[in-house]
Write a protein that holds these residues in place. Structure first.
Motif, PDB file in Angstrom:
ATOM      1  N   LEU A 134      52.396  76.858  -9.171  1.00 21.99           N
ATOM      2  CA  LEU A 134      53.050  75.626  -9.608  1.00 21.99           C
ATOM      3  C   LEU A 134      52.092  74.752 -10.421  1.00 21.99           C
ATOM      4  O   LEU A 134      52.474  74.163 -11.438  1.00 21.99           O
ATOM      5  N   VAL A 135      50.821  74.692  -9.997  1.00 23.34           N
ATOM      6  CA  VAL A 135      49.807  73.916 -10.718  1.00 23.34           C
ATOM      7  C   VAL A 135      49.640  74.469 -12.131  1.00 23.34           C
ATOM      8  O   VAL A 135      49.560  73.712 -13.111  1.00 23.34           O
ATOM      9  N   LYS A 136      49.607  75.799 -12.253  1.00 22.52           N
ATOM     10  CA  LYS A 136      49.472  76.421 -13.575  1.00 22.52           C
ATOM     11  C   LYS A 136      50.715  76.186 -14.418  1.00 22.52           C
ATOM     12  O   LYS A 136      50.624  75.924 -15.617  1.00 22.52           O
ATOM     13  N   LYS A 137      51.881  76.273 -13.770  1.00 24.31           N
ATOM     14  CA  LYS A 137      53.138  76.061 -14.482  1.00 24.31           C
ATOM     15  C   LYS A 137      53.219  74.645 -15.043  1.00 24.31           C
ATOM     16  O   LYS A 137      53.657  74.445 -16.179  1.00 24.31           O
ATOM     17  N   LYS A 188      38.218  71.837  -6.095  1.00 25.58           N
ATOM     18  CA  LYS A 188      38.947  71.087  -7.112  1.00 25.58           C
ATOM     19  C   LYS A 188      39.959  70.179  -6.421  1.00 25.58           C
ATOM     20  O   LYS A 188      40.821  70.650  -5.692  1.00 25.58           O
ATOM     21  N   TYR A 189      39.865  68.891  -6.687  1.00 28.69           N
ATOM     22  CA  TYR A 189      40.787  67.912  -6.124  1.00 28.69           C
ATOM     23  C   TYR A 189      41.756  67.470  -7.207  1.00 28.69           C
ATOM     24  O   TYR A 189      41.362  67.189  -8.337  1.00 28.69           O
ATOM     25  N   TYR A 190      43.023  67.420  -6.831  1.00 28.48           N
ATOM     26  CA  TYR A 190      44.066  66.972  -7.757  1.00 28.48           C
ATOM     27  C   TYR A 190      44.422  65.529  -7.420  1.00 28.48           C
ATOM     28  O   TYR A 190      44.304  65.090  -6.267  1.00 28.48           O
ATOM     29  N   SER A 191      44.865  64.791  -8.387  1.00 23.36           N
ATOM     30  CA  SER A 191      45.125  63.355  -8.217  1.00 23.36           C
ATOM     31  C   SER A 191      46.211  63.128  -7.165  1.00 23.36           C
ATOM     32  O   SER A 191      47.044  64.011  -6.901  1.00 23.36           O
ATOM     33  N   ALA A 192      46.205  61.941  -6.580  1.00 21.82           N
ATOM     34  CA  ALA A 192      47.186  61.579  -5.568  1.00 21.82           C
ATOM     35  C   ALA A 192      48.593  61.667  -6.156  1.00 21.82           C
ATOM     36  O   ALA A 192      49.545  62.093  -5.487  1.00 21.82           O
ATOM     37  N   LYS A 193      48.730  61.264  -7.429  1.00 21.13           N
ATOM     38  CA  LYS A 193      50.029  61.313  -8.093  1.00 21.13           C
ATOM     39  C   LYS A 193      50.528  62.755  -8.219  1.00 21.13           C
ATOM     40  O   LYS A 193      51.689  63.058  -7.914  1.00 21.13           O
ATOM     41  N   ASP A 194      49.637  63.678  -8.647  1.00 19.94           N
ATOM     42  CA  ASP A 194      50.020  65.090  -8.768  1.00 19.94           C
ATOM     43  C   ASP A 194      50.334  65.696  -7.399  1.00 19.94           C
ATOM     44  O   ASP A 194      51.290  66.472  -7.257  1.00 19.94           O
ATOM     45  N   CYS A 195      49.536  65.324  -6.413  1.00 17.79           N
ATOM     46  CA  CYS A 195      49.766  65.831  -5.051  1.00 17.79           C
ATOM     47  C   CYS A 195      51.128  65.375  -4.532  1.00 17.79           C
ATOM     48  O   CYS A 195      51.876  66.163  -3.927  1.00 17.79           O
ATOM     49  N   GLN A 196      51.462  64.118  -4.749  1.00 15.66           N
ATOM     50  CA  GLN A 196      52.750  63.595  -4.303  1.00 15.66           C
ATOM     51  C   GLN A 196      53.898  64.310  -5.022  1.00 15.66           C
ATOM     52  O   GLN A 196      54.914  64.616  -4.422  1.00 15.66           O
ATOM     53  N   LEU A 226      46.997  70.937   0.230  1.00 16.13           N
ATOM     54  CA  LEU A 226      48.403  70.858  -0.158  1.00 16.13           C
ATOM     55  C   LEU A 226      49.225  71.949   0.531  1.00 16.13           C
ATOM     56  O   LEU A 226      50.362  71.723   0.941  1.00 16.13           O
ATOM     57  N   SER A 227      48.628  73.109   0.657  1.00 15.48           N
ATOM     58  CA  SER A 227      49.293  74.219   1.329  1.00 15.48           C
ATOM     59  C   SER A 227      49.610  73.863   2.776  1.00 15.48           C
ATOM     60  O   SER A 227      50.700  74.136   3.269  1.00 15.48           O
ATOM     61  N   ARG A 228      48.656  73.267   3.465  1.00 13.62           N
ATOM     62  CA  ARG A 228      48.865  72.862   4.861  1.00 13.62           C
ATOM     63  C   ARG A 228      49.953  71.790   4.975  1.00 13.62           C
ATOM     64  O   ARG A 228      50.793  71.847   5.865  1.00 13.62           O
ATOM     65  N   VAL A 229      49.932  70.824   4.076  1.00 17.11           N
ATOM     66  CA  VAL A 229      50.883  69.715   4.132  1.00 17.11           C
ATOM     67  C   VAL A 229      52.309  70.187   3.855  1.00 17.11           C
ATOM     68  O   VAL A 229      53.256  69.795   4.531  1.00 17.11           O
ATOM     69  N   THR A 230      52.469  71.033   2.865  1.00 14.88           N
ATOM     70  CA  THR A 230      53.813  71.475   2.468  1.00 14.88           C
ATOM     71  C   THR A 230      54.316  72.668   3.259  1.00 14.88           C
ATOM     72  O   THR A 230      55.518  72.901   3.321  1.00 14.88           O
ATOM     73  N   GLY A 231      53.402  73.436   3.842  1.00 17.01           N
ATOM     74  CA  GLY A 231      53.799  74.642   4.563  1.00 17.01           C
ATOM     75  C   GLY A 231      54.081  75.801   3.634  1.00 17.01           C
ATOM     76  O   GLY A 231      54.732  76.769   4.004  1.00 17.01           O
ATOM     77  N   VAL A 232      53.600  75.715   2.416  1.00 21.82           N
ATOM     78  CA  VAL A 232      53.799  76.747   1.405  1.00 21.82           C
ATOM     79  C   VAL A 232      52.456  77.427   1.165  1.00 21.82           C
ATOM     80  O   VAL A 232      51.405  76.806   1.322  1.00 21.82           O
ATOM     81  N   SER A 233      52.488  78.673   0.781  1.00 24.95           N
ATOM     82  CA  SER A 233      51.235  79.401   0.566  1.00 24.95           C
ATOM     83  C   SER A 233      50.435  78.807  -0.584  1.00 24.95           C
ATOM     84  O   SER A 233      50.977  78.192  -1.503  1.00 24.95           O
ATOM     85  N   GLY A 234      49.125  79.024  -0.506  1.00 26.09           N
ATOM     86  CA  GLY A 234      48.226  78.538  -1.551  1.00 26.09           C
ATOM     87  C   GLY A 234      48.528  79.173  -2.896  1.00 26.09           C
ATOM     88  O   GLY A 234      48.405  78.538  -3.949  1.00 26.09           O
ATOM     89  N   ALA A 235      48.950  80.435  -2.884  1.00 27.71           N
ATOM     90  CA  ALA A 235      49.267  81.130  -4.130  1.00 27.71           C
ATOM     91  C   ALA A 235      50.470  80.485  -4.813  1.00 27.71           C
ATOM     92  O   ALA A 235      50.500  80.346  -6.051  1.00 27.71           O
ATOM     93  N   SER A 236      51.449  80.045  -4.023  1.00 25.56           N
ATOM     94  CA  SER A 236      52.631  79.383  -4.602  1.00 25.56           C
ATOM     95  C   SER A 236      52.244  78.051  -5.237  1.00 25.56           C
ATOM     96  O   SER A 236      52.730  77.705  -6.325  1.00 25.56           O
ATOM     97  N   ILE A 237      51.380  77.318  -4.555  1.00 19.20           N
ATOM     98  CA  ILE A 237      50.952  76.025  -5.094  1.00 19.20           C
ATOM     99  C   ILE A 237      50.118  76.233  -6.358  1.00 19.20           C
ATOM    100  O   ILE A 237      50.276  75.517  -7.349  1.00 19.20           O
ATOM    101  N   THR A 238      49.248  77.243  -6.352  1.00 24.19           N
ATOM    102  CA  THR A 238      48.443  77.544  -7.530  1.00 24.19           C
ATOM    103  C   THR A 238      49.350  77.897  -8.716  1.00 24.19           C
ATOM    104  O   THR A 238      49.112  77.449  -9.844  1.00 24.19           O
TER     105      THR A 238
END
Length: 183
Positions: free
Chosen positions: A28-31, A45-53, A14-26
């Motif tokens: 957001l996932v926790k939030k 850990k894989y997140y669902s396609a819906k959550d990824c989108q 997700l970090s690679r796709v969005t261009g955002v750091s892994g810490a930011s995505i983590t």
């Protein structure tokens, strides 16, 4: 990006796709309290396609509104322009430093010339003097006749002065014969 089909992804993907750091995505996932749908090889850990989108859409909307950059990469032309500006600034600084160096060299040269002149004058003043005690200066500009006349006058005044020592003091050499003051 909204219409593209996504597959289950890891935070790194997700970090690679969005261009955002892994810490930011983590964060957001926790939030959003997202749970991984499956765990892959090496405990990934894989997140669902819906959550990824949903995450991808969130960061792409942030990029469109300008509140946060989605990518940190600049275009090639922007990088080249920035580097050119930095090079130009450094050239300007180098030119200023070269100018300062030239001025310092000129000042040093002048200082050395003054020190040499001063050393020569001191040598002449402290050097061996004639029996008359005259101070001979190269900068006097007097002709040979005048210096002979001065020598005769100085010799005559030396004869008049019986109490003086044969070699005059530095003060006398600098300022001439001391005069007697009567009160």
């Amino acid at each position: 990006m909204t219409n593209t089909k996504t597959k289950p992804m890891t935070i790194t993907e997700l970090s690679r796709v969005t261009g955002v750091s892994g810490a930011s995505i983590t964060a957001l996932v926790k939030k959003w309290k997202l749970k991984p749908t499956k765990t892959g090889e090496y405990n990934r850990k894989y997140y669902s396609a819906k959550d990824c989108q949903r995450i991808i859409d969130y960061y792409s909307s942030k990029a469109k509104t300008g509140t946060k950059k989605a990518t940190k990469t600049a275009t090639k032309d922007e990088i080249i322009q920035t580097l050119r500006e930095q090079i130009e600034d450094q050239r300007h600084q180098i030119d200023q430093l070269n100018e300062q160096l030239k001025m310092a060299q000129i000042n040093l040269s002048q200082s050395q010339q003054l020190q040499l002149r001063q050393a020569e004058q001191i040598k002449r003043l402290e050097g061996p003097q004639e029996a008359t005690g005259d101070v001979v200066s190269a900068s006097d500009g007097k002709g040979a006749e005048e210096s002979d006349k001065d020598k005769k006058t100085a010799h005559k005044t030396n004869e008049d002065d019986q109490g003086e020592a044969e070699s005059p003091s530095l003060f006398q050499r600098l300022f001439g014969k001391k005069k007697k003051i009567k009160f």
